[in-house]
Enzyme design. Structure first.
Site, PDB file in Angstrom:
ATOM      1  N   GLY A 275      -5.244  49.102 -32.823  1.00  0.00           N
ATOM      2  CA  GLY A 275      -5.916  48.994 -31.551  1.00  0.00           C
ATOM      3  C   GLY A 275      -7.428  48.883 -31.806  1.00  0.00           C
ATOM      4  O   GLY A 275      -7.993  49.889 -32.565  1.00  0.00           O
TER       5      GLY A 275
ATOM      6  N   CYS B 235      -2.573  52.284 -38.092  1.00  0.00           N
ATOM      7  CA  CYS B 235      -4.172  52.560 -37.957  1.00  0.00           C
ATOM      8  C   CYS B 235      -4.258  53.286 -36.524  1.00  0.00           C
ATOM      9  O   CYS B 235      -4.013  54.398 -36.586  1.00  0.00           O
ATOM     10  CB  CYS B 235      -4.783  50.997 -37.970  1.00  0.00           C
ATOM     11  SG  CYS B 235      -6.303  51.077 -37.927  1.00  0.00           S
ATOM     12  N   TYR B 236      -4.497  52.613 -35.393  1.00  0.00           N
ATOM     13  CA  TYR B 236      -4.898  53.270 -34.243  1.00  0.00           C
ATOM     14  C   TYR B 236      -3.371  54.022 -34.001  1.00  0.00           C
ATOM     15  O   TYR B 236      -3.327  55.193 -33.524  1.00  0.00           O
ATOM     16  CB  TYR B 236      -5.059  52.309 -32.924  1.00  0.00           C
ATOM     17  CG  TYR B 236      -5.442  53.099 -31.636  1.00  0.00           C
ATOM     18  CD1 TYR B 236      -6.528  53.629 -31.488  1.00  0.00           C
ATOM     19  CD2 TYR B 236      -4.111  53.510 -30.981  1.00  0.00           C
ATOM     20  CE1 TYR B 236      -6.806  54.221 -30.214  1.00  0.00           C
ATOM     21  CE2 TYR B 236      -4.567  54.051 -29.477  1.00  0.00           C
ATOM     22  CZ  TYR B 236      -5.566  54.512 -29.429  1.00  0.00           C
ATOM     23  OH  TYR B 236      -5.765  55.112 -28.183  1.00  0.00           O
TER      24      TYR B 236
ATOM     25  N   LYS C 290       6.397  29.636 -32.483  1.00  0.00           N
ATOM     26  CA  LYS C 290       6.437  28.091 -32.851  1.00  0.00           C
ATOM     27  C   LYS C 290       7.220  28.014 -34.228  1.00  0.00           C
ATOM     28  O   LYS C 290       8.182  26.953 -34.058  1.00  0.00           O
ATOM     29  CB  LYS C 290       4.953  27.677 -33.171  1.00  0.00           C
ATOM     30  CG  LYS C 290       4.948  26.213 -33.315  1.00  0.00           C
ATOM     31  CD  LYS C 290       4.765  25.574 -31.821  1.00  0.00           C
ATOM     32  CE  LYS C 290       4.685  24.153 -31.903  1.00  0.00           C
ATOM     33  NZ  LYS C 290       4.446  23.407 -30.578  1.00  0.00           N
TER      34      LYS C 290
ATOM     35  N   HIS D  15      -3.129  48.179 -42.588  1.00  0.00           N
ATOM     36  CA  HIS D  15      -2.610  47.245 -41.918  1.00  0.00           C
ATOM     37  C   HIS D  15      -1.535  46.377 -42.789  1.00  0.00           C
ATOM     38  O   HIS D  15      -2.013  45.376 -43.304  1.00  0.00           O
ATOM     39  CB  HIS D  15      -3.195  46.202 -41.175  1.00  0.00           C
ATOM     40  CG  HIS D  15      -4.245  46.728 -40.114  1.00  0.00           C
ATOM     41  ND1 HIS D  15      -3.686  46.522 -38.594  1.00  0.00           N
ATOM     42  CD2 HIS D  15      -5.355  47.421 -39.783  1.00  0.00           C
ATOM     43  CE1 HIS D  15      -4.477  47.074 -38.041  1.00  0.00           C
ATOM     44  NE2 HIS D  15      -5.498  47.525 -38.715  1.00  0.00           N
TER      45      HIS D  15
ATOM     46  N   GLU E 269       0.771  44.392 -41.882  1.00  0.00           N
ATOM     47  CA  GLU E 269       1.094  43.049 -41.132  1.00  0.00           C
ATOM     48  C   GLU E 269       0.223  41.932 -41.629  1.00  0.00           C
ATOM     49  O   GLU E 269       0.660  40.673 -41.566  1.00  0.00           O
ATOM     50  CB  GLU E 269       0.985  43.197 -39.722  1.00  0.00           C
ATOM     51  CG  GLU E 269      -0.108  43.267 -38.860  1.00  0.00           C
ATOM     52  CD  GLU E 269      -0.670  44.813 -38.960  1.00  0.00           C
ATOM     53  OE1 GLU E 269      -0.332  45.791 -39.898  1.00  0.00           O
ATOM     54  OE2 GLU E 269      -1.341  45.304 -37.861  1.00  0.00           O
TER      55      GLU E 269
ATOM     56  N   SER F  50       7.598  15.904 -22.976  1.00  0.00           N
ATOM     57  CA  SER F  50       6.352  15.319 -23.514  1.00  0.00           C
ATOM     58  C   SER F  50       6.570  14.610 -24.828  1.00  0.00           C
ATOM     59  O   SER F  50       5.761  13.895 -25.284  1.00  0.00           O
ATOM     60  CB  SER F  50       5.326  16.505 -23.695  1.00  0.00           C
ATOM     61  OG  SER F  50       5.672  17.429 -24.605  1.00  0.00           O
ATOM     62  N   GLY F  51       7.451  14.927 -25.381  1.00  0.00           N
ATOM     63  CA  GLY F  51       7.556  14.481 -26.795  1.00  0.00           C
ATOM     64  C   GLY F  51       7.225  15.423 -27.903  1.00  0.00           C
ATOM     65  O   GLY F  51       7.325  15.349 -28.968  1.00  0.00           O
ATOM     66  N   GLY F  52       6.798  16.413 -27.428  1.00  0.00           N
ATOM     67  CA  GLY F  52       6.316  17.560 -28.362  1.00  0.00           C
ATOM     68  C   GLY F  52       7.635  18.339 -28.957  1.00  0.00           C
ATOM     69  O   GLY F  52       8.729  18.209 -28.358  1.00  0.00           O
ATOM     70  N   VAL F  53       7.310  19.246 -29.949  1.00  0.00           N
ATOM     71  CA  VAL F  53       8.425  19.873 -30.393  1.00  0.00           C
ATOM     72  C   VAL F  53       9.218  20.736 -29.285  1.00  0.00           C
ATOM     73  O   VAL F  53      10.470  20.960 -29.089  1.00  0.00           O
ATOM     74  CB  VAL F  53       7.894  20.769 -31.452  1.00  0.00           C
ATOM     75  CG1 VAL F  53       9.138  21.427 -32.242  1.00  0.00           C
ATOM     76  CG2 VAL F  53       7.132  19.916 -32.878  1.00  0.00           C
ATOM     77  N   ASP F  54       8.302  21.406 -28.573  1.00  0.00           N
ATOM     78  CA  ASP F  54       8.829  22.592 -27.597  1.00  0.00           C
ATOM     79  C   ASP F  54       9.811  22.025 -26.615  1.00  0.00           C
ATOM     80  O   ASP F  54      10.857  22.528 -26.496  1.00  0.00           O
ATOM     81  CB  ASP F  54       7.882  23.571 -26.987  1.00  0.00           C
ATOM     82  CG  ASP F  54       6.775  24.154 -28.015  1.00  0.00           C
ATOM     83  OD1 ASP F  54       7.290  23.826 -29.212  1.00  0.00           O
ATOM     84  OD2 ASP F  54       5.700  24.257 -27.754  1.00  0.00           O
ATOM     85  N   SER F  55       9.148  21.109 -25.734  1.00  0.00           N
ATOM     86  CA  SER F  55       9.992  20.478 -24.585  1.00  0.00           C
ATOM     87  C   SER F  55      11.272  19.667 -25.383  1.00  0.00           C
ATOM     88  O   SER F  55      12.387  19.759 -24.844  1.00  0.00           O
ATOM     89  CB  SER F  55       9.357  19.678 -23.643  1.00  0.00           C
ATOM     90  OG  SER F  55       8.746  18.360 -24.668  1.00  0.00           O
ATOM     91  N   SER F  56      11.316  18.898 -26.708  1.00  0.00           N
ATOM     92  CA  SER F  56      12.194  18.537 -27.136  1.00  0.00           C
ATOM     93  C   SER F  56      13.254  19.206 -27.562  1.00  0.00           C
ATOM     94  O   SER F  56      14.608  18.962 -27.108  1.00  0.00           O
ATOM     95  CB  SER F  56      11.830  17.769 -28.363  1.00  0.00           C
ATOM     96  OG  SER F  56      10.752  16.794 -27.943  1.00  0.00           O
TER      97      SER F  56
END
Ligand code: XMP
Length: 519
Positions: free
Chosen positions: A58, A85-86, A375, A175, A177, A229-235
């Protein structure tokens, strides 16, 4: 909030820019985790029943007045803890050690040498050998809490790793990550699997079946609409929900006339042809394009499109009769409540358009089956559901579509020119085998005409800018370093094949300071 059916790690957010990367690394290991702000993390203990806790880095100093602290309930939970770290400094203070203000905060490469054995790096790091990490220097721990030992050091950070193996608490000054700590994933693997006992039960196959159960349970016999919308998420959301409740789902595809070449046909073909999912094709192109006539300001364009989208969607939905649920492809990064240390609301760079505002207006309950996913996990779920690769691997496309890729006022003619140029550009990218290496690529039609010469004649036509970026999440991005031959070939094709364009330029701006879209 639902109770996860998986082994879970709780990530406590102290506001680091890279907290989300901790979650991504764990998910890559097949381990489910949730990020919660330090101030409310303890409230989630009972629900999550975590097998381990990770404390993020942080920007604050533990010595500041009102510095974020670890809730005592987390320390009392009796599960293994890893502080980063923090998180290391907060742990030290909370357990009775001491921290002193260091010199200026700096982020950089360092070499860490394990001096004593530790289960954290067992089998990953050899004793006495330096290993590269990404270090964050700031405040310094000056006295360790009782029962803690320094197990690894680095020249700039003598307490690179501290541990109390008996109490099962570890803390790193670096870190693990970030990608610049090459062994970071293995260190996390040691922590979550060997130390916490996670087996890696988070797979897309189990997620799919559990999500389907959850949707059935939430929706019962109710009806759901989903804006597509034709995008990945809504499909992916639509296909998953259809698998759960069949024709209780109706999808609505609002065609605002700002789509790419053949996009509407592809969406209709996939949903109606391939999946047989009830789909209303709301062709309202004129409504949108007419409303945008003469509008040049980017924010005004976005607002007009956003509110017309809601109106159109409402009109279509009202014809369906009683609908209780609205499905959305909301993802986990939208859900994470990031900790802000700057105070005050963040600045609006662009008004993003999605279906926000709809649920309240329409009095519908939300169904958001992707709320827990990143995603890349949505893409993996799409593959699991059998969506074709050309849909799953698609570059993101913004809600306001080509309107924000045509700076200034839009016209039907300009949109047509842009569509053709974009299609040639993407065709070249695919032919060169670059599509999957690029996060997002598109053409932009500039509101500028320049003089050129073609054959024996003078031309006075538009400039087309090409954009291609690499990115992890769209928050930051670098321009893609094409070779000159690719750019030259693509420019030649666009100028030869697309009437209305006589000049092509390549955008080499990163984000920040640029944004990915031009408006
Ligand atoms: P910017 O231009 O802000 O874009 O760097 C970051 C990512 O977001 C996409 N984008 C949008 N997506 N509705 C969306 O669903 C929007 O209004 C919108 N505006 C930008 C953009 O394509 C990029 O992937």
């Amino acid at each position: 909030m639902t109770v996860p059916n998986h082994q879970t790690i709780l990530i406590v957010d102290f506001g680091s820019q890279v907290t989300q990367l901790i979650a991504r690394r764990l998910r890559e290991l097949g381990v489910y985790c949730e990020i919660h702000p330090f101030s409310s993390a303890a409230d989630n203990l009972a629900r999550l029943n975590p097998l381990g806790i990770i404390l993020s880095g942080g920007p604050a100093s533990v010595l500041d007045e009102n510095a974020p602290a670890i809730a005592p309930e987390l320390l009392a939970a009796g599960v293994p803890i890893l502080g980063i770290c923090y998180g290391q400094q907060a742990l030290v203070l909370a357990l009775g050690g001491a921290v002193e203000a260091g010199h200026s905060r700096e982020f950089g490469r360092a070499d860490v040498t394990p001096e004593k054995p530790s289960t954290l790096y067992d089998g990953v790091w050899d004793l006495g050998t330096p290993h590269p990490v990404w270090m964050s220097h700031g405040d310094r721990v000056t006295a360790l809490p009782e029962g803690f030992k320094v197990v690894a050091t680095s020249p700039g950070a003598p307490l690179a790793v501290i541990a109390n193996e008996e109490r099962r608490i570890w803390a790193t000054q670096f870190h693990p990550e970030v990608h610049h700590t090459p062994d970071g994933v293995q260190l996390f693997e040691n922590f979550v699997k060997n130390i916490c006992g996670c087996t890696g039960d988070w797979t897309m196959a189990t997620y799919r079946s559990q999500a389907i159960e959850k949707i059935r349970h939430q929706v019962g016999k109710g009806r759901v609409i989903c804006g597509l919308s034709g995008g990945v998420d809504s499909s992916v959301a639509a296909v998953l929900i259809h698998e759960a409740i069949g024709d209780q789902l109706t999808c609505v595809f609002v065609d605002h006339g700002l789509l790419r070449q053949d996009e509407a046909e592809q969406v209709l073909e996939m949903f109606r042809g391939h999946y047989n999912i009830p789909l209303i094709h709301a062709n309202h192109q004129d409504r949108f394009i007419d409303a945008l006539e003469g509008v040049e300001d980017p924010e005004k364009k976005r607002k007009i499109i956003g509110s017309l989208f809601i109106e159109t969607f409402e009109d279509v939905a009202s014809q369906l009769g009683e609908v209780e649920f609205l499905a959305q492809g909301t993802l986990y990064p939208d859900v994470i409540e990031s900790v802000s240390f700057t105070g005050g609301p963040s600045v609006t760079i662009k008004s993003h358009h999605n279906v926000g505002g709809l649920p309240e207006r329409m009095n519908m309950e939300l169904v958001e089956p992707l709320r827990e996913l990143f995603k890349d996990e949505v893409r993996a779920l799409g593959r699991e559901l059998g969506l074709p690769e050309n849909f799953v691997g698609r570059h993101p496309f913004p809600g306001p579509g080509l309107a924000i890729r045509c700076p200034g006022g839009i016209t039907r003619e300009k949109l047509e020119i842009l569509r053709s140029a974009d299609a040639v550009y993407l065709d070249e990218i695919k032919k060169a085998g670059l599509y999957d290496k690029i996060w997002q690529a598109f053409a932009v039609l500039l509101p500028v005409q320049t003089v050129g010469v073609m054959g024996d004649g003078r031309t006075y036509e538009f400039v087309c800018a090409l954009r291609a970026v690499t990115s992890v999440d769209g928050m930051t991005a670098d321009f893609y370093p094409y070779d000159m031959e690719f750019l030259s070939r693509t420019a030649t094709r666009i100028i030869n094949e697309v009437p209305g364009i006589n000049r092509v330029v390549y955008d080499i701006t990163s984000k920040p300071p640029g944004t990915i879209e031009w408006e």
